[in-house]
Design an enzyme around this catalytic site. Structure first.
Site, PDB file in Angstrom:
ATOM      1  N   LEU A 261     -13.876   4.836   9.770  1.00  0.00           N
ATOM      2  CA  LEU A 261     -13.633   6.427  10.274  1.00  0.00           C
ATOM      3  C   LEU A 261     -12.029   6.358  10.710  1.00  0.00           C
ATOM      4  O   LEU A 261     -11.894   5.619  11.680  1.00  0.00           O
ATOM      5  CB  LEU A 261     -14.320   6.672  11.498  1.00  0.00           C
ATOM      6  CG  LEU A 261     -15.915   6.298  11.386  1.00  0.00           C
ATOM      7  CD1 LEU A 261     -16.643   6.467  12.680  1.00  0.00           C
ATOM      8  CD2 LEU A 261     -16.454   7.107  10.307  1.00  0.00           C
TER       9      LEU A 261
ATOM     10  N   GLU B  75      -7.825  -4.570   5.220  1.00  0.00           N
ATOM     11  CA  GLU B  75      -7.879  -4.344   4.001  1.00  0.00           C
ATOM     12  C   GLU B  75      -6.682  -5.295   3.173  1.00  0.00           C
ATOM     13  O   GLU B  75      -6.938  -6.002   2.109  1.00  0.00           O
ATOM     14  CB  GLU B  75      -7.420  -2.999   3.577  1.00  0.00           C
ATOM     15  CG  GLU B  75      -8.481  -1.838   3.597  1.00  0.00           C
ATOM     16  CD  GLU B  75      -8.135  -0.756   4.067  1.00  0.00           C
ATOM     17  OE1 GLU B  75      -7.425  -0.240   5.069  1.00  0.00           O
ATOM     18  OE2 GLU B  75      -8.578   0.102   3.255  1.00  0.00           O
TER      19      GLU B  75
ATOM     20  N   LYS C 208       3.043   0.811   2.914  1.00  0.00           N
ATOM     21  CA  LYS C 208       2.698  -0.113   4.319  1.00  0.00           C
ATOM     22  C   LYS C 208       2.813  -1.704   3.563  1.00  0.00           C
ATOM     23  O   LYS C 208       2.377  -1.857   2.422  1.00  0.00           O
ATOM     24  CB  LYS C 208       1.124   0.040   4.485  1.00  0.00           C
ATOM     25  CG  LYS C 208       1.046   0.840   5.866  1.00  0.00           C
ATOM     26  CD  LYS C 208      -0.437   0.611   6.272  1.00  0.00           C
ATOM     27  CE  LYS C 208      -1.082   1.888   6.238  1.00  0.00           C
ATOM     28  NZ  LYS C 208      -2.460   1.801   6.745  1.00  0.00           N
TER      29      LYS C 208
ATOM     30  N   ARG D 296      -2.546  -2.167  -3.355  1.00  0.00           N
ATOM     31  CA  ARG D 296      -3.809  -1.335  -3.206  1.00  0.00           C
ATOM     32  C   ARG D 296      -3.632  -0.114  -4.124  1.00  0.00           C
ATOM     33  O   ARG D 296      -2.505   0.432  -4.265  1.00  0.00           O
ATOM     34  CB  ARG D 296      -3.808  -0.537  -1.851  1.00  0.00           C
ATOM     35  CG  ARG D 296      -5.008  -0.002  -1.601  1.00  0.00           C
ATOM     36  CD  ARG D 296      -4.980   0.832  -0.357  1.00  0.00           C
ATOM     37  NE  ARG D 296      -6.114   1.929  -0.254  1.00  0.00           N
ATOM     38  CZ  ARG D 296      -6.068   2.870   0.491  1.00  0.00           C
ATOM     39  NH1 ARG D 296      -5.291   3.333   1.218  1.00  0.00           N
ATOM     40  NH2 ARG D 296      -7.245   3.449   0.699  1.00  0.00           N
TER      41      ARG D 296
ATOM     42  N   ARG E 139      -9.760  16.825   5.625  1.00  0.00           N
ATOM     43  CA  ARG E 139     -10.596  17.306   4.038  1.00  0.00           C
ATOM     44  C   ARG E 139     -11.979  17.740   4.635  1.00  0.00           C
ATOM     45  O   ARG E 139     -12.451  17.053   5.670  1.00  0.00           O
ATOM     46  CB  ARG E 139     -10.862  15.895   3.343  1.00  0.00           C
ATOM     47  CG  ARG E 139      -9.474  15.303   2.717  1.00  0.00           C
ATOM     48  CD  ARG E 139      -9.774  14.047   2.131  1.00  0.00           C
ATOM     49  NE  ARG E 139      -8.637  13.288   2.282  1.00  0.00           N
ATOM     50  CZ  ARG E 139      -8.864  11.827   2.307  1.00  0.00           C
ATOM     51  NH1 ARG E 139      -9.881  11.239   2.098  1.00  0.00           N
ATOM     52  NH2 ARG E 139      -7.475  11.013   2.279  1.00  0.00           N
TER      53      ARG E 139
ATOM     54  N   ASN F 137       0.814  -1.083   0.204  1.00  0.00           N
ATOM     55  CA  ASN F 137      -0.142   0.030  -0.042  1.00  0.00           C
ATOM     56  C   ASN F 137       0.912   1.250   0.191  1.00  0.00           C
ATOM     57  O   ASN F 137       1.393   1.541   1.043  1.00  0.00           O
ATOM     58  CB  ASN F 137      -0.898   0.001   1.242  1.00  0.00           C
ATOM     59  CG  ASN F 137      -1.730   0.939   1.213  1.00  0.00           C
ATOM     60  OD1 ASN F 137      -1.583   2.109   0.477  1.00  0.00           O
ATOM     61  ND2 ASN F 137      -2.635   1.005   2.304  1.00  0.00           N
TER      62      ASN F 137
ATOM     63  N   HIS G 229     -12.216   3.088   0.050  1.00  0.00           N
ATOM     64  CA  HIS G 229     -12.122   2.261   1.122  1.00  0.00           C
ATOM     65  C   HIS G 229     -13.112   0.990   0.813  1.00  0.00           C
ATOM     66  O   HIS G 229     -13.474   0.578   1.737  1.00  0.00           O
ATOM     67  CB  HIS G 229     -12.673   2.942   2.330  1.00  0.00           C
ATOM     68  CG  HIS G 229     -12.042   4.029   2.830  1.00  0.00           C
ATOM     69  ND1 HIS G 229     -12.828   5.173   3.318  1.00  0.00           N
ATOM     70  CD2 HIS G 229     -10.664   4.453   2.926  1.00  0.00           C
ATOM     71  CE1 HIS G 229     -11.785   6.169   3.833  1.00  0.00           C
ATOM     72  NE2 HIS G 229     -10.654   5.643   3.573  1.00  0.00           N
TER      73      HIS G 229
HETATM   74  P1  AMP Z   1      -6.506   5.397  10.631  1.00  0.00           P
HETATM   75  O1  AMP Z   1      -6.357   6.637   9.337  1.00  0.00           O
HETATM   76  O2  AMP Z   1      -7.583   4.548  10.483  1.00  0.00           O
HETATM   77  O3  AMP Z   1      -5.193   5.191  10.866  1.00  0.00           O
HETATM   78  O4  AMP Z   1      -6.957   6.286  11.762  1.00  0.00           O
HETATM   79  C1  AMP Z   1      -6.279   7.281  12.608  1.00  0.00           C
HETATM   80  C2  AMP Z   1      -7.178   8.204  13.183  1.00  0.00           C
HETATM   81  O5  AMP Z   1      -7.632   7.348  14.339  1.00  0.00           O
HETATM   82  C3  AMP Z   1      -6.511   9.430  13.877  1.00  0.00           C
HETATM   83  O6  AMP Z   1      -7.555  10.458  13.835  1.00  0.00           O
HETATM   84  C4  AMP Z   1      -6.320   8.809  15.664  1.00  0.00           C
HETATM   85  O7  AMP Z   1      -6.294   9.892  16.178  1.00  0.00           O
HETATM   86  C5  AMP Z   1      -7.648   8.073  15.469  1.00  0.00           C
HETATM   87  N1  AMP Z   1      -7.452   7.212  16.656  1.00  0.00           N
HETATM   88  C6  AMP Z   1      -6.630   6.331  16.917  1.00  0.00           C
HETATM   89  N2  AMP Z   1      -6.841   5.680  18.380  1.00  0.00           N
HETATM   90  C7  AMP Z   1      -7.718   6.495  19.041  1.00  0.00           C
HETATM   91  C8  AMP Z   1      -8.329   6.642  20.063  1.00  0.00           C
HETATM   92  N3  AMP Z   1      -7.871   5.298  21.243  1.00  0.00           N
HETATM   93  N4  AMP Z   1      -9.229   7.287  20.202  1.00  0.00           N
HETATM   94  C9  AMP Z   1      -9.606   8.307  19.451  1.00  0.00           C
HETATM   95  N5  AMP Z   1      -9.051   8.088  18.039  1.00  0.00           N
HETATM   96  C10 AMP Z   1      -8.063   7.363  17.889  1.00  0.00           C
END
Ligand code: AMP
Length: 403
Positions: A209, A385, A14, A91, A241, A7, A180
């Site tokens: 999210l 994924e 990754k 990806r 965004r 990715n 996604h």
């Molecule tokens: P991703 O793009 O899926 O890696 O998600 C990243 C987002 O997940 C960032 O905004 C992080 O702050 C949020 N995140 C990760 N761990 C936590 C947590 N324990 N509580 C709230 N948000 C989190």
């Protein structure tokens, strides 16, 4: 089959090395800050052995080179020869209207991938760098492209058509595509599996999210609507965004700031969303901490994020005449009990009731977080994924049909 998944993003790559027979990841890792100072590769083997390599990784090509080196490393690796890699699965973000399915990357496909750049100029070029590096470093090994857009290809025309002259769809492919896809596909199927139901009988709303966020209505296993659009800019509020916005705002800000098209694109992709509203950060953990400390803009960012999510969930219940399951995934979806409870608050009339205690305690584990009495099941399912990419890669190479 053993598949290396790649990715490749703008400054990161990754990877995972997956055995598709056992569906187990043999090792995984991340190269960060490519082309920026302080690049490093962090690598974790299935048995928990970890290492960090800080060699000079100046571009995607050297990043892939280091990944291949670590795979065969006598101490940290998992194979003794690169020939033990059966295939590479990439990806790829945006297929536009060029590909409806995952594809084996041959010369013709490779050329078409370059034609897809116009759809996602921020995302597709680094994806292609990963493909090029892999083709060069692993001659003779098959490469397969798995697109984020594929899961959404069967959306009905009324869900993907924009209110613009039809000729722009016919001549320029301007329509909703959605992203996604591998994540929405994975968590929807996993939800059905966990509940012991046939996915064809279920109406599922999947909420991915993270820094980028999107939500999909999955009816009978098919994505019937999704919040991201022609680009990943539409839909939910995201880290940087803006998500859904009156296009008039774009004209007005561009005109006041004297932005050209490129500057406007960068502004709405990189300086808006949670970062823009809070004026602090795009990181949800920090936003929650600041909101707790009483920071008004952080509180507002959290409220806007959750309120928009609530509106989408309710609208997809309208689209599908209800929902059986709502799934949360991605860094925020898997970890933030605050976002989950704010977005689902006061929806008991729609059949959604969280178990507050279970929700609060749930982090990144497959858990049903709705109350037993809730007609709509709410679940947290960590996404995977890479497994979808590996399985798709195997399917394409074996010439099997899609289910
Ligand atoms: P991703 O793009 O899926 O890696 O998600 C990243 C987002 O997940 C960032 O905004 C992080 O702050 C949020 N995140 C990760 N761990 C936590 C947590 N324990 N509580 C709230 N948000 C989190």
């Amino acid at each position: 089959m053993r598949v290396l998944t790649i990715n490749s993003g703008s400054s990161s790559v990754k990877y995972q090395f997956i055995d598709t027979d056992t569906k187990q990841s043999l090792c995984r890792g991340l190269v960060e800050r490519i082309g920026i100072s302080g690049t490093n590769l962090s690598h974790t083997r299935h048995d928990g052995v970890k290492t960090i390599i800080s060699d000079n990784i100046v571009n995607h090509e050297t990043a892939i080179e280091q990944i291949l080196k670590i795979l065969v490393h006598p101490q940290f690796g998992v194979i003794s020869d690169l020939k033990e890699i059966d295939a590479v699965g990439h990806r790829l973000v945006h297929a536009g209207d060029k590909f409806k399915q995952s594809v084996l990357i041959d010369e013709e496909v490779r050329e078409k991938l370059y034609e897809c750049i116009e759809y996602a100029p921020l995302h597709n070029p680094p994806n292609i760098k990963g493909v090029e590096a892999s083709l060069e470093k692993l001659p003779g090994i098959s490469n397969v492209g798995v697109f984020d857009t594929t899961f959404h290809v069967n959306m009905p025309d009324y869900a993907y058509t924009y209110g613009i002259p039809y000729s722009y769809y016919k001549n320029h492919g301007i329509r909703r595509y959605g992203f996604h896809g591998s994540s929405h596909y994975y968590v929807a199927h996993r939800a059905a599996e966990i509940l012991g139901k046939d996915i064809k009988s279920l109406k599922i709303i999947t909420c991915h999210l993270g820094n980028g966020s999107s939500i999909t209505a999955v009816k009978g296993g098919v994505s019937v609507d999704t919040s991201m659009g022609f680009t990943p800019l539409e839909g939910l509020l995201m880290g940087t965004r803006c998500g859904d916005i009156d296009p008039g705002v774009i004209f007005t800000i561009a005109s006041r700031e004297n932005f050209d098209i490129g500057q406007a694109n960068a502004f709405f992709n990189k300086q808006c969303g949670i970062q823009g509203i809070s004026g602090l950060t795009n990181d949800m953990r920090e936003i929650e901490a600041e909101a707790e400390n009483g920071n008004y803009q952080a509180q507002l960012a959290l409220k806007v994020f959750s309120y928009r999510l609530k509106k989408y969930i309710a609208s997809y219940m309208g689209v599908m005449n209800g929902a059986d399951v709502i799934v949360f995934t991605g860094g925020i979806g898997e970890n933030s009990d605050v976002v989950r409870s704010m977005s689902l608050s006061e929806m008991d009339n729609l059949g959604i009731k969280l178990d507050a205690k279970i929700n609060k305690a749930t982090r990144s584990s497959e858990t049903i977080i709705s109350a037993d009495s809730s007609p709509v099941k709410v679940m947290v399912i960590p996404t995977n994924e890479e497994l979808v990419i590996a399985m798709e890669t195997q399917r394409v190479i074996m010439g099997e049909n899609q289910d």
